[in-house]
Scaffold this motif. Structure first.
Motif, PDB file in Angstrom:
ATOM      1  N   LEU A  59      15.925 -23.950  28.182  1.00 38.08           N
ATOM      2  CA  LEU A  59      16.498 -22.462  28.557  1.00 38.08           C
ATOM      3  C   LEU A  59      17.940 -22.628  29.162  1.00 38.08           C
ATOM      4  O   LEU A  59      18.186 -23.203  30.101  1.00 38.08           O
ATOM      5  N   GLU A  60      18.689 -21.984  28.206  1.00 46.10           N
ATOM      6  CA  GLU A  60      20.143 -22.103  28.351  1.00 46.10           C
ATOM      7  C   GLU A  60      20.509 -20.821  29.245  1.00 46.10           C
ATOM      8  O   GLU A  60      19.694 -19.849  29.192  1.00 46.10           O
ATOM      9  N   ASN A  61      21.589 -20.816  30.172  1.00 47.82           N
ATOM     10  CA  ASN A  61      21.893 -19.704  30.964  1.00 47.82           C
ATOM     11  C   ASN A  61      21.197 -18.946  31.996  1.00 47.82           C
ATOM     12  O   ASN A  61      21.047 -17.942  32.262  1.00 47.82           O
ATOM     13  N   ILE A  62      19.965 -20.112  32.671  1.00 53.46           N
ATOM     14  CA  ILE A  62      19.149 -19.467  33.594  1.00 53.46           C
ATOM     15  C   ILE A  62      19.865 -19.530  34.757  1.00 53.46           C
ATOM     16  O   ILE A  62      20.526 -20.966  35.131  1.00 53.46           O
ATOM     17  N   ILE A 106      15.230 -23.413  49.365  1.00 54.39           N
ATOM     18  CA  ILE A 106      14.504 -22.658  48.128  1.00 54.39           C
ATOM     19  C   ILE A 106      15.465 -22.460  47.089  1.00 54.39           C
ATOM     20  O   ILE A 106      16.454 -22.012  47.147  1.00 54.39           O
ATOM     21  N   LEU A 107      14.737 -22.781  46.046  1.00 55.33           N
ATOM     22  CA  LEU A 107      15.306 -22.664  44.590  1.00 55.33           C
ATOM     23  C   LEU A 107      14.530 -21.612  43.962  1.00 55.33           C
ATOM     24  O   LEU A 107      13.311 -21.869  43.905  1.00 55.33           O
ATOM     25  N   VAL A 108      15.402 -20.549  43.223  1.00 55.34           N
ATOM     26  CA  VAL A 108      14.828 -19.703  42.325  1.00 55.34           C
ATOM     27  C   VAL A 108      15.441 -19.676  41.010  1.00 55.34           C
ATOM     28  O   VAL A 108      16.757 -19.754  40.482  1.00 55.34           O
ATOM     29  N   ALA A 109      14.399 -19.860  39.724  1.00 49.53           N
ATOM     30  CA  ALA A 109      15.207 -19.803  38.389  1.00 49.53           C
ATOM     31  C   ALA A 109      14.729 -18.409  37.999  1.00 49.53           C
ATOM     32  O   ALA A 109      13.723 -17.870  38.499  1.00 49.53           O
ATOM     33  N   ASN A 110      16.047 -17.878  37.543  1.00 52.40           N
ATOM     34  CA  ASN A 110      15.947 -16.514  37.276  1.00 52.40           C
ATOM     35  C   ASN A 110      16.498 -16.095  36.140  1.00 52.40           C
ATOM     36  O   ASN A 110      17.968 -16.440  35.690  1.00 52.40           O
ATOM     37  N   ASP A 111      16.041 -15.642  35.160  1.00 52.74           N
ATOM     38  CA  ASP A 111      16.703 -15.101  33.788  1.00 52.74           C
ATOM     39  C   ASP A 111      17.074 -13.807  33.986  1.00 52.74           C
ATOM     40  O   ASP A 111      16.545 -12.806  33.807  1.00 52.74           O
ATOM     41  N   LYS A 112      18.571 -13.862  33.765  1.00 47.56           N
ATOM     42  CA  LYS A 112      19.209 -12.339  34.048  1.00 47.56           C
ATOM     43  C   LYS A 112      19.030 -11.550  32.993  1.00 47.56           C
ATOM     44  O   LYS A 112      18.970 -10.141  33.092  1.00 47.56           O
ATOM     45  N   GLU A 113      18.545 -12.033  31.514  1.00 51.62           N
ATOM     46  CA  GLU A 113      18.226 -10.945  30.637  1.00 51.62           C
ATOM     47  C   GLU A 113      16.735 -10.342  30.572  1.00 51.62           C
ATOM     48  O   GLU A 113      16.484  -9.454  29.690  1.00 51.62           O
ATOM     49  N   GLY A 114      15.921 -11.037  31.742  1.00 46.23           N
ATOM     50  CA  GLY A 114      14.725 -10.424  31.900  1.00 46.23           C
ATOM     51  C   GLY A 114      13.398 -10.961  30.786  1.00 46.23           C
ATOM     52  O   GLY A 114      12.477 -10.584  30.823  1.00 46.23           O
ATOM     53  N   THR A 115      13.798 -11.989  30.135  1.00 40.97           N
ATOM     54  CA  THR A 115      12.984 -12.640  28.951  1.00 40.97           C
ATOM     55  C   THR A 115      11.742 -13.278  29.598  1.00 40.97           C
ATOM     56  O   THR A 115      10.605 -13.317  29.264  1.00 40.97           O
ATOM     57  N   ASN A 147       9.378 -24.464  34.590  1.00 34.75           N
ATOM     58  CA  ASN A 147       8.603 -24.117  33.460  1.00 34.75           C
ATOM     59  C   ASN A 147       8.341 -22.836  33.408  1.00 34.75           C
ATOM     60  O   ASN A 147       7.308 -22.022  34.035  1.00 34.75           O
ATOM     61  N   LEU A 148       9.138 -22.061  32.817  1.00 34.66           N
ATOM     62  CA  LEU A 148       9.168 -20.322  32.871  1.00 34.66           C
ATOM     63  C   LEU A 148       8.385 -19.794  31.969  1.00 34.66           C
ATOM     64  O   LEU A 148       8.195 -20.168  30.747  1.00 34.66           O
ATOM     65  N   GLU A 149       7.581 -18.873  32.436  1.00 29.81           N
ATOM     66  CA  GLU A 149       6.759 -17.819  31.463  1.00 29.81           C
ATOM     67  C   GLU A 149       7.444 -16.681  31.158  1.00 29.81           C
ATOM     68  O   GLU A 149       8.113 -16.004  31.789  1.00 29.81           O
ATOM     69  N   LYS A 150       7.030 -16.356  29.674  1.00 32.12           N
ATOM     70  CA  LYS A 150       7.760 -15.194  29.130  1.00 32.12           C
ATOM     71  C   LYS A 150       7.143 -13.846  30.221  1.00 32.12           C
ATOM     72  O   LYS A 150       5.945 -13.858  30.481  1.00 32.12           O
ATOM     73  N   ALA A 151       8.189 -12.934  30.358  1.00 33.85           N
ATOM     74  CA  ALA A 151       7.749 -11.902  31.031  1.00 33.85           C
ATOM     75  C   ALA A 151       6.675 -10.967  30.113  1.00 33.85           C
ATOM     76  O   ALA A 151       6.907 -10.907  29.267  1.00 33.85           O
ATOM     77  N   LYS A 152       6.006 -10.279  30.873  1.00 34.44           N
ATOM     78  CA  LYS A 152       4.785  -9.534  30.475  1.00 34.44           C
ATOM     79  C   LYS A 152       5.237  -8.198  30.152  1.00 34.44           C
ATOM     80  O   LYS A 152       6.239  -7.258  30.963  1.00 34.44           O
TER      81      LYS A 152
END
Length: 152
Positions: A59-62, A106-115, A147-152
Motif C-alpha cells: 500500500l502506497e501513501n499510508i 507508538i506507531l500508527v498506520a493510517n490511510d488518509k483516504e479512509g479505504t 497488515n491493513l484491513e479494508k474499512a467497513k
C-alpha cells in the motif's frame, strides 16, 4: 650447519613478526563496546511495510506516525514525534533521535483516504540487546509490518 643457521634465523624472524602482529591487534578485542565513549547521538531506526491484509498488495501513501514516550510514564508528553509515508513498494523508514531513557514507542498506520482501517503497534526501546547497535548508538527494528484491513 649453514642450513640449520638459516632455519633458526627464519624461525626467530617468524616468531618476532607474529609477536608484533598480535601485540598490535589485542587492543581491538579488549575494549568493551558499552564502555567506549560514543560521539553519535542515540537514534532509533524502524523499517517496515504496509500491505492489504487480504491480497498482500503493498500500500502506497499510508501515513506512519511515530511517537516516543518515557517508558515509565506513558502519560507524559511525547519526547519525539515523526511522520512518514509508505513508498510505491509499500515500505517506510523512520530515523529518529532518541534519549538515553527507556522508551515506549507508538506507531500508527493510517490511510488518509479512509479505504483502510488504522492499525497501531508498540515498540519498546531498551538501548540494549540484539536490537541495539552499540557502535552506532542505534536501536534497530526491522520488518515492522502493518497488515491493513479494508474499512467497513
Amino acid at each position: 650447519m649453514l642450513q640449520q643457521k638459516r632455519m633458526a634465523i627464519y624461525l626467530l624472524f617468524m616468531l618476532l613478526a607474529s609477536t608484533a602482529v598480535l601485540s598490535c591487534s589485542t587492543g581491538l578485542f579488549d575494549k568493551d563496546a558499552s564502555a567506549m565513549p560514543s560521539e553519535n547521538p542515540r537514534t532509533i531506526l524502524i523499517t517496515g511495510s504496509a500491505i492489504d491484509s487480504q491480497s498482500g498488495i503493498p500500500l502506497e501513501n499510508i501515513t506512519i506516525s511515530f511517537k516516543a514516550y518515557p517508558y515509565d510514564d506513558p502519560e507524559a508528553p511525547s519526547v519525539s514525534t515523526v511522520e512518514v509515508h509508505t513508498n510505491s513498494k509499500g515500505t517506510f523508514s523512520l530515523h529518529v533521535e532518541g534519549t538515553a531513557q527507556k522508551l515506549l514507542c507508538i506507531l500508527v498506520a493510517n490511510d488518509k483516504e479512509g479505504t483502510y482501517e488504522s492499525q497501531t503497534k508498540q515498540v519498546i526501546v531498551t538501548w540494549r540487546g540484539t536490537s541495539f547497535d552499540r557502535y552506532n548508538n542505534t536501536f534497530i527494528v526491522n520488518d515492522c509490518k502493518f497488515n491493513l484491513e479494508k474499512a467497513k
